[in-house]
Design a protein around this motif. Sequence first.
Motif, PDB file in Angstrom:
ATOM      1  N   TYR A   9       0.835  -1.196   0.000  1.00 16.50           N
ATOM      2  CA  TYR A   9       0.000   0.000   0.000  1.00 16.50           C
ATOM      3  C   TYR A   9       0.873   1.251   0.000  1.00 16.50           C
ATOM      4  O   TYR A   9       1.670   1.467   0.917  1.00 16.50           O
ATOM      5  CB  TYR A   9      -0.887  -0.028   1.243  1.00 16.50           C
ATOM      6  CG  TYR A   9      -1.843   1.136   1.344  1.00 16.50           C
ATOM      7  CD1 TYR A   9      -2.900   1.278   0.461  1.00 16.50           C
ATOM      8  CD2 TYR A   9      -1.694   2.099   2.342  1.00 16.50           C
ATOM      9  CE1 TYR A   9      -3.776   2.336   0.555  1.00 16.50           C
ATOM     10  CE2 TYR A   9      -2.576   3.167   2.452  1.00 16.50           C
ATOM     11  CZ  TYR A   9      -3.612   3.282   1.550  1.00 16.50           C
ATOM     12  OH  TYR A   9      -4.472   4.341   1.642  1.00 16.50           O
ATOM     13  N   SER A  10       0.724   2.067  -1.044  1.00 16.51           N
ATOM     14  CA  SER A  10       1.563   3.268  -1.105  1.00 16.51           C
ATOM     15  C   SER A  10       0.797   4.508  -0.661  1.00 16.51           C
ATOM     16  O   SER A  10       1.386   5.569  -0.510  1.00 16.51           O
ATOM     17  CB  SER A  10       2.090   3.457  -2.530  1.00 16.51           C
ATOM     18  OG  SER A  10       1.007   3.692  -3.411  1.00 16.51           O
ATOM     19  N   GLY A  11      -0.515   4.350  -0.469  1.00 16.19           N
ATOM     20  CA  GLY A  11      -1.311   5.493  -0.027  1.00 16.19           C
ATOM     21  C   GLY A  11      -1.850   6.333  -1.168  1.00 16.19           C
ATOM     22  O   GLY A  11      -2.553   7.310  -0.947  1.00 16.19           O
ATOM     23  N   SER A 178       3.399  11.552 -12.415  1.00 11.72           N
ATOM     24  CA  SER A 178       3.475  10.738 -11.197  1.00 11.72           C
ATOM     25  C   SER A 178       4.918  10.593 -10.729  1.00 11.72           C
ATOM     26  O   SER A 178       5.858  10.721 -11.524  1.00 11.72           O
ATOM     27  CB  SER A 178       2.816   9.381 -11.410  1.00 11.72           C
ATOM     28  OG  SER A 178       3.562   8.638 -12.325  1.00 11.72           O
ATOM     29  N   THR A 179       5.055  10.369  -9.444  1.00  6.55           N
ATOM     30  CA  THR A 179       6.401  10.323  -8.868  1.00  6.55           C
ATOM     31  C   THR A 179       6.583   9.039  -8.069  1.00  6.55           C
ATOM     32  O   THR A 179       5.620   8.437  -7.615  1.00  6.55           O
ATOM     33  CB  THR A 179       6.628  11.491  -7.880  1.00  6.55           C
ATOM     34  OG1 THR A 179       5.733  11.331  -6.780  1.00  6.55           O
ATOM     35  CG2 THR A 179       6.405  12.827  -8.528  1.00  6.55           C
ATOM     36  N   ASP A 180       7.822   8.635  -7.923  1.00  6.69           N
ATOM     37  CA  ASP A 180       8.146   7.547  -7.007  1.00  6.69           C
ATOM     38  C   ASP A 180       9.420   7.957  -6.289  1.00  6.69           C
ATOM     39  O   ASP A 180      10.419   8.276  -6.926  1.00  6.69           O
ATOM     40  CB  ASP A 180       8.361   6.238  -7.771  1.00  6.69           C
ATOM     41  CG  ASP A 180       8.715   5.112  -6.821  1.00  6.69           C
ATOM     42  OD1 ASP A 180       7.866   4.759  -5.985  1.00  6.69           O
ATOM     43  OD2 ASP A 180       9.853   4.595  -6.884  1.00  6.69           O
ATOM     44  N   GLU A 181       9.356   7.958  -4.986  1.00  7.62           N
ATOM     45  CA  GLU A 181      10.486   8.494  -4.232  1.00  7.62           C
ATOM     46  C   GLU A 181      11.019   7.479  -3.232  1.00  7.62           C
ATOM     47  O   GLU A 181      10.263   6.729  -2.612  1.00  7.62           O
ATOM     48  CB  GLU A 181      10.047   9.756  -3.480  1.00  7.62           C
ATOM     49  CG  GLU A 181      11.208  10.472  -2.787  1.00  7.62           C
ATOM     50  CD  GLU A 181      10.780  11.694  -1.982  1.00  7.62           C
ATOM     51  OE1 GLU A 181       9.565  11.884  -1.784  1.00  7.62           O
ATOM     52  OE2 GLU A 181      11.677  12.434  -1.547  1.00  7.62           O
TER      53      GLU A 181
HETATM   54 MG   LIG Z   1       4.103   5.321  -5.578  1.00  7.94          MG
END
Ligand SMILES: [Mg+2]
Length: 414
Positions: A9-11, A178-181
């Motif tokens: 779950y990434s929220g 979109s982002t992924d950090e």
């Molecule tokens: Mg994400």
Amino acid sequence: MKEKVVLAYSGGLDTSVMLKWLVNKGYNVIAFIADVGQDDDFNKINEKAIMSGASKVYVEDLKKEFVEKYIFEMFKTNAIYESKYLLGTAIARPIIAKKQVDIALKENTKILAHGCTGKGNDQVRFELTWMKFLPDVKIISPWKEDDWLSEFKGRKDLINYAKKEKIPIDVSLKKPYSTDENLLHISYESGILENTSFKPNENMFKLTKSPKNAPDKEIEIIIEFTRGIPSKIINKTENIEIKGSLNLFNYLNKVAGENGIGRIDIVENRFVGIKSRGVYETPAGTILYKAHQDLESITLDKDVIHLKEHFAPIIAKLIYNGFWFSPEMEMLMSAINKSQENVTGEVYLTLYKGNIIVNGRKSKYSLYNEDLSSMDIEGGYNQKDAAGFIKITGLKYKNLGAKNETMGTKLQVE
Ligand SMILES: [Mg+2]
Ligand SMILES: Nc1ncnc2c1ncn2[C@@H]1O[C@H](COP(=O)(O)OP(=O)(O)O)[C@@H](O)[C@H]1O
């Protein structure tokens, strides 16, 4: 008894809707949130998971393990995908997926779910890791399943479902990409970035200053490595010394970001064959890559360096495609670990407005021989020996040259 499923779950919108959707399908959903260094409010995500119907939430701090067992291991290899991408997302997925299995085992279930799309690399990275550590895993990957796809065609359907089910929608959803950090990087893709010629606004960037806005001042740092792993950073300019894996990495991110280091804008080739435009900020990683490779130039034998240069793109491809836990990766890593036994020493760098300038390096294991390399000292090298060496090497040239002469091909060559 309801069946339990552990959802990564990434929220975000997808996994929040997915969570509720699984609950509505009759599952007992356990949400798992991995803290891999992303700048998130974990209390808020935890709360959101509960509001979306999770029976239990795990928030796991994986930062130290991520740095030590994944990031630093990877940087020993000098892996860089398609000569550009430092694998920031690719290396984070295996640790998230592996921890998810640990939770499944604890919760006594074999059902795992993620929210990755069916068009990307992440689905592979998750599912291969699950298969390795939980061979009889039952995979729920909604974006590859009919019942989900018939209900959700795109974002609008997700937002409507969220409204209907009273799932809070984030304001950050307004972002046109979109982002992924994580600790290693932040990625920006899709949305407005899908147009490969579109130049992102300066305000998109989060981890790095634009070189233009970075201080007009050189920062001199020393990075110390022990067996291929960064063990100390000294900022000579500001008299700061940092030790400890996570501290050190965080600090390097900070100083690199302040000096405008680590941005790239690329088009990469996904595992499934689709091209993808991505913008990345990898501040600490960009410095480490350069520094580590530099230290190897004095601590490794010539042919070991050349072999490692062959391995690096192979390893990068394995990591990119989700094969971090594969036997072939294990085999290569054992060779890499052997190669790092003497990669101990210091690299001297200047950071200045987006540049990483190497000023020198030093190691007690250095193979550099000043006498041998010198143009002024003989150093045990008899220059006359080179004559025979070149004569033998040149045999084929003489032969080819002579043939060309007699066969009249010389003119054609010219
Ligand atoms: Mg994400
Ligand atoms: N920090 C995290 N903790 C748990 N799961 C995560 C995390 N980051 C990503 N995931 C999983 O990986 C999937 C793909 O991530 P991503 O491409 O960033 O999409 P999303 O927009 O759903 O976050 C997510 O849907 C989620 O299942």
